[in-house]
Design a protein around this motif. Structure first.
Motif: not given
Ligand code: CTP
Length: 408
Positions: A279, A281, A285, A313, A315-316, A333, A347, A351
């Motif tokens: 993941a 992308a 959020d 949602p 996704i990861l 990532f 994370k 996750k």
């Molecule tokens: N990710 C995802 N779906 C989301 C948010 C994040 O699949 N809705 C995945 C991203 O592709 C990445 C990882 O989760 O691999 C972390 O994304 P990041 O945006 O850094 O983390 P968040 O969970 O959104 O945490 P924060 O915004 O608090 O840093």
């Protein structure tokens, strides 16, 4: 292209046959030499009608061979010498007639002779067809191409589009950089052979009204580099991409989406049929809770509109929660602005994934180079700073070494 010398030490026999696309072979020669390869050009008599050996010699830095009776090789067997010293033979452009010769195993001139004489287990043959669309579609050509592929050649293209003859359709030779990349891919170690890899890349776009939305600066370059590196490593790759302006890496299946919800809906059904999920992308959020069907107008209002946001949602996390038998090996990532290690580790746990790849977001968005930090249960490890494709290849090797205990 970066200064990576992906073909350093490789010797390519580049064969030109009759076709307007010979001009692209000139560019291909430059691309191959810039990538570090040495190039020996062989031209058929028909190719000489389209481009001169002078041009090809200047670009390759080597005299061109055009005849099997060339007296230069000490043993006077040009076809043997040339095919033995090559790491690969690339015929670009490959005319309908030349493909027919290959299919029949004919050896009427030097290039066909060298193809026939090559030690097939060691010297791969790449064929890049270029011809009018009717010639390409003809059953005889299709039969010959199928035969050549069955005999072990790799057929690259053709592409579809405008043709020199003024018609439009299948039969255009692939571009020089595409052919170069196919060759580069061939020489990469096949550490993910037989694996299926699913990747998300780019930003998402959360629409507010028909003309506005919430998005971010992610260019998708890292995710596309991971897709390319995984494909080079022999994986079957599916790339789910948000709105980005990047070409699809060779051999990669691509699905374009826009919003986080669409990305989620595309990924979840695909996940159980993949071995690895990466993941990359930068998923938004939040999205506006309501989509305005019509553009929100100022209309002289003095008060700025305000928006309710709803959470998207994750996704990861959703993929990582799938039951074990339906769950690919997950890589997340983390793009952070500060405290990379702490956030990446947090994370990893939140996750529920075995590997998080950390990078400092604002320093990497849109750039061609990057620094990555691998964070897993065992600790942290930095991948040396480099261009995104080199890092992606390192990451693919790391993933491959971690999943070897999972059967294909
Ligand atoms: N990710 C995802 N779906 C989301 C948010 C994040 O699949 N809705 C995945 C991203 O592709 C990445 C990882 O989760 O691999 C972390 O994304 P990041 O945006 O850094 O983390 P968040 O969970 O959104 O945490 P924060 O915004 O608090 O840093």
């Amino acid at each position: 292209m970066s200064d990576r010398q992906d073909l350093l030490g490789r010797h390519v026999l580049l064969g030109l046959t009759g076709g307007v696309a010979c001009y692209k072979a000139a560019e291909l020669t430059r691309e191959l030499t810039r990538a570090g390869a040495t190039v020996q050009v062989v031209m058929t008599e028909a190719a000489l009608q389209f481009i001169t050996p002078v041009t090809m010699q200047a670009l390759s830095g080597r005299p061109v061979f055009t005849s099997q009776w060339d007296a230069r090789p000490a043993n006077s067997m040009a076809h043997i010498e040339l095919s033995r010293e090559a790491d690969a033979i690339v015929v670009a452009p490959a005319s309908a007639d030349f493909i027919a010769q290959l299919a029949q195993g004919r050896a009427g001139e030097l290039l066909a002779l060298a193809c026939l004489a090559r030690p097939a287990e060691r010297v791969p043959l790449f064929v890049a067809p270029a011809m009018n669309r009717e010639m390409w579609a003809h059953p005889a050509t299709q039969r010959n191409v199928a035969q050549v592929a069955a005999d072990g050649a790799v057929v690259l293209g053709p592409a579809s589009g405008a043709q020199a003859c003024g018609e439009t359709g299948d039969g255009r030779m692939l571009e020089a950089v595409e052919l170069r990349d196919a060759l580069v891919a061939h020489f990469q170690p096949k550490v993910l052979a037989g694996r299926r890899v699913l990747i998300t890349a780019g930003p998402t776009f959360e629409a507010i009204d028909p003309v506005r939305g919430i998005t971010n600066h992610s260019s998708g370059k890292m995710g596309f580099a991971v897709a390319r590196a995984a494909a080079e490593a022999g994986a079957e790759v599916t790339l789910v991409a948000g709105p980005v302006h990047l070409p699809t890496p060779l051999g990669v299946r691509r699905l374009d989406v826009c919003s986080a919800q669409q990305m989620h809906d595309a990924v979840l059904p695909l996940a159980p049929t993949h071995d690895v999920f990466v993941a990359t992308a930068a998923v938004a959020d939040w999205r506006p809770s309501q989509f305005n069907e019509q553009k929100i107008k100022k209309d002289g209002k003095k008060v700025a509109p305000s928006f309710e946001l709803a959470e998207n949602p994750d996704i990861l996390a959703a993929v990582a929660r799938l039951p074990a038998q339906a769950r690919p090996w997950c890589v997340g990532f983390a793009a952070e602005s500060h405290d990379l290690v702490r956030h990446a580790r947090e994370k990893l746990e939140r996750k529920g994934v075995p590997l998080i790849v950390g990078n400092l977001g604002p320093a990497t968005f849109g750039r061609d180079d990057n620094t990555l930090l691998l964070v897993d249960a065992a600790g942290e490890r930095e991948l040396p700073h480099g261009d995104k494709l080199s890092l992606a290849r390192d990451l693919v090797r790391e993933i491959a070494s971690r999943i070897t205990r999972f059967p294909t």
